[in-house]
Design a protein around this motif. Sequence first.
Motif, short mmCIF file in Angstrom:
data_model
loop_
_atom_site.label_atom_id
_atom_site.label_comp_id
_atom_site.label_asym_id
_atom_site.label_seq_id
_atom_site.Cartn_x
_atom_site.Cartn_y
_atom_site.Cartn_z
N MET A 1 -57.46 32.18 2.88
CA MET A 1 -58.24 31.94 4.09
C MET A 1 -59.08 33.15 4.47
O MET A 1 -59.75 33.15 5.49
N ASN A 2 -58.99 34.22 3.65
CA ASN A 2 -59.83 35.38 3.93
C ASN A 2 -61.30 35.04 3.88
O ASN A 2 -62.10 35.58 4.62
N PHE A 3 -61.61 34.10 2.94
CA PHE A 3 -63.00 33.68 2.79
C PHE A 3 -63.55 33.13 4.10
O PHE A 3 -64.68 33.43 4.49
N VAL A 4 -62.73 32.33 4.75
CA VAL A 4 -63.18 31.69 5.99
C VAL A 4 -63.48 32.75 7.04
O VAL A 4 -64.50 32.71 7.73
N ARG A 5 -62.57 33.77 7.11
CA ARG A 5 -62.78 34.83 8.10
C ARG A 5 -64.07 35.59 7.77
O ARG A 5 -64.87 35.89 8.64
N ASP A 6 -64.25 35.89 6.49
CA ASP A 6 -65.48 36.61 6.09
C ASP A 6 -66.72 35.78 6.39
O ASP A 6 -67.75 36.32 6.79
N ALA A 7 -66.60 34.46 6.16
CA ALA A 7 -67.75 33.59 6.41
C ALA A 7 -68.10 33.58 7.89
O ALA A 7 -69.27 33.67 8.27
N LEU A 8 -67.06 33.48 8.73
CA LEU A 8 -67.32 33.49 10.17
C LEU A 8 -67.92 34.83 10.59
O LEU A 8 -68.82 34.88 11.43
N ALA B 59 -70.29 12.60 5.13
CA ALA B 59 -71.34 13.39 5.78
C ALA B 59 -71.43 14.80 5.19
O ALA B 59 -72.38 15.52 5.45
N ILE B 60 -70.44 15.18 4.38
CA ILE B 60 -70.47 16.52 3.80
C ILE B 60 -71.50 16.56 2.67
O ILE B 60 -71.38 15.81 1.72
N PRO B 61 -72.50 17.42 2.78
CA PRO B 61 -73.47 17.53 1.69
C PRO B 61 -72.81 17.99 0.40
O PRO B 61 -71.85 18.78 0.46
N SER B 62 -73.29 17.52 -0.73
CA SER B 62 -72.56 17.73 -1.98
C SER B 62 -72.55 19.17 -2.46
O SER B 62 -71.52 19.69 -2.85
N LEU B 63 -73.70 19.85 -2.42
CA LEU B 63 -73.73 21.21 -2.95
C LEU B 63 -72.76 22.14 -2.21
O LEU B 63 -71.97 22.83 -2.84
N PRO B 64 -72.78 22.13 -0.85
CA PRO B 64 -71.80 22.95 -0.14
C PRO B 64 -70.36 22.60 -0.50
O PRO B 64 -69.52 23.48 -0.65
N LEU B 65 -70.10 21.30 -0.70
CA LEU B 65 -68.72 20.91 -1.02
C LEU B 65 -68.32 21.47 -2.39
O LEU B 65 -67.21 21.98 -2.56
N PHE B 66 -69.25 21.39 -3.36
CA PHE B 66 -68.96 21.93 -4.69
C PHE B 66 -68.64 23.42 -4.59
O PHE B 66 -67.85 23.95 -5.36
N VAL B 67 -69.28 24.11 -3.63
CA VAL B 67 -69.09 25.55 -3.50
C VAL B 67 -67.79 25.87 -2.76
O VAL B 67 -67.07 26.79 -3.12
N VAL B 68 -67.51 25.09 -1.72
CA VAL B 68 -66.37 25.41 -0.85
C VAL B 68 -65.05 24.99 -1.48
O VAL B 68 -64.04 25.69 -1.38
N LEU B 69 -65.06 23.84 -2.16
CA LEU B 69 -63.82 23.27 -2.66
C LEU B 69 -62.99 24.23 -3.53
O LEU B 69 -61.78 24.33 -3.34
N PRO B 70 -63.62 24.93 -4.47
CA PRO B 70 -62.82 25.82 -5.31
C PRO B 70 -62.07 26.88 -4.51
O PRO B 70 -60.97 27.28 -4.89
N MET B 71 -62.64 27.31 -3.38
CA MET B 71 -61.94 28.29 -2.57
C MET B 71 -60.70 27.67 -1.95
O MET B 71 -59.73 28.35 -1.67
N LEU B 72 -60.75 26.37 -1.73
CA LEU B 72 -59.62 25.70 -1.08
C LEU B 72 -58.56 25.27 -2.09
O LEU B 72 -57.37 25.37 -1.83
N ILE B 73 -58.98 24.76 -3.27
CA ILE B 73 -57.98 24.25 -4.20
C ILE B 73 -57.69 25.22 -5.33
O ILE B 73 -56.89 24.92 -6.22
#
Lengths: 226, 216
Positions: A1-8, B59-73
């Motif tokens: 979750m560090n990424f989220v903090r950095d993003a904010l 409603a989530i645009p695809s490019l941002p999702l492709f970028v964000v998802l790896p950080m989450l999973i």
Amino acid sequence: MNFVRDALAWIVDPTNLHGPESWPMHLLQHLGYSLLAVAIASAIAVPLGYFVGHTGRGRNLAVGLSGAARALPSLGLVTLFGLWIGVGLGAPMIALVLLAVPSVLAGAYSGIEAVNPATVDAARAQGMTEWQVLAQVEAPLGFPLLLGGLRSAMLQVVSTATLAAYVGAGGLGRDLFLGLKTQDYPQMLAASLLVLTLAVALELAFELTERLLQHRQTTPDPREIP
Amino acid sequence: MRWLGENLGLVGRLSLAHLSMTLPAVALSFLFALPVAWLATRWRPGRAGLVALSGLVYAIPSLPLFVVLPMLIGTTVRDRWNVIAALTLYGFALMVRSATDGLDAVGDGPRLSAMAMGYGALRRFVTVELPLAGPALLAGLRVVAVSTVSLVTVSALLGVASLGQLFTDGFQRGILAEVLTGILATVLVAWLLDALLQALGWLLLPWTRRQKGAAT
């Protein structure tokens, strides 16, 4: 979750908040492009959809076109027009309009079609001209479905406008691509969150409008009842 | 045309890579959406929330999702499983909505008849409701398949190989034919998959064959 903090942290960083290349400017650009694209698409698709809905002519063509357009890859359109017209706003704008037209078209003609034929006949029996039937009966009654079409067009356009930066236009996609190029994850995440927030905010705005309309339709203003 | 002739191998390879992400995503979104749709038709208060939530996912645009998802999973950005996961999420959102509508449209008649015959909940679902909702499910699945094929192309921006690579490569090198080929190939793959699903429906839902012929 560090990424989220950095993003904010990136979002509230004063250096990213001011100036022509700041994210608030990109957000405004993004919203501006999207609204413009949907407006142009509506200017094309609403009259066309009303014609199809009112006369029933060209219906199969309209249905087929809206279906086939779903398979068109938006990135392909953006790069195609980018090569054709050159970098700038023109290319992504054409692609965005092309992507928005089918949804608006579908909303417009299905809205007219959904109007009860008895209502339309009643209007004609009262001596309304075809124009009056369309403008005073079919268009207002079909508005909720048109709004649904505008909603899905808007959603698709906001999402695709992110790709506009790929061919040199501005918008929030700029921050995203800059982050992608420099492997700057906080910036990428920040830009993504901003696009997401914009999309969800627009969705909520449409949802609210739809609710208000529903409310008005089910409970007529007592002053309007003689 | 000359460009296509010289690069047929590349287009074929990219088409296969494209399918290797599309097919799992479509299949997974169908598998995940069915139980959720079942729950939504059973559990009234949850229905509005489930359907609204799936609308928000879309409603989530695809490019941002492709970028964000790896950080989450926890996958890397260029992992194709990252792309599959994101596409599954979109397909799931679309499918939950149409599957819920489809299962709803089965109506109480068949449901109550099956109950009266002593069918348990699972047997009722698998042998009565699922086949009756079949045409609606198929229609939903076809929409998911076509839009997934088109969405996969965006992953090329992250450097994942798919037909979208013809767009990024063609744009960078200024080859219009390559971009056009990419668009045509994507539409073709989408149509092929759609036709395949239709054929599957023809095989699995034989009772819809006659109706269609009579209606048109």
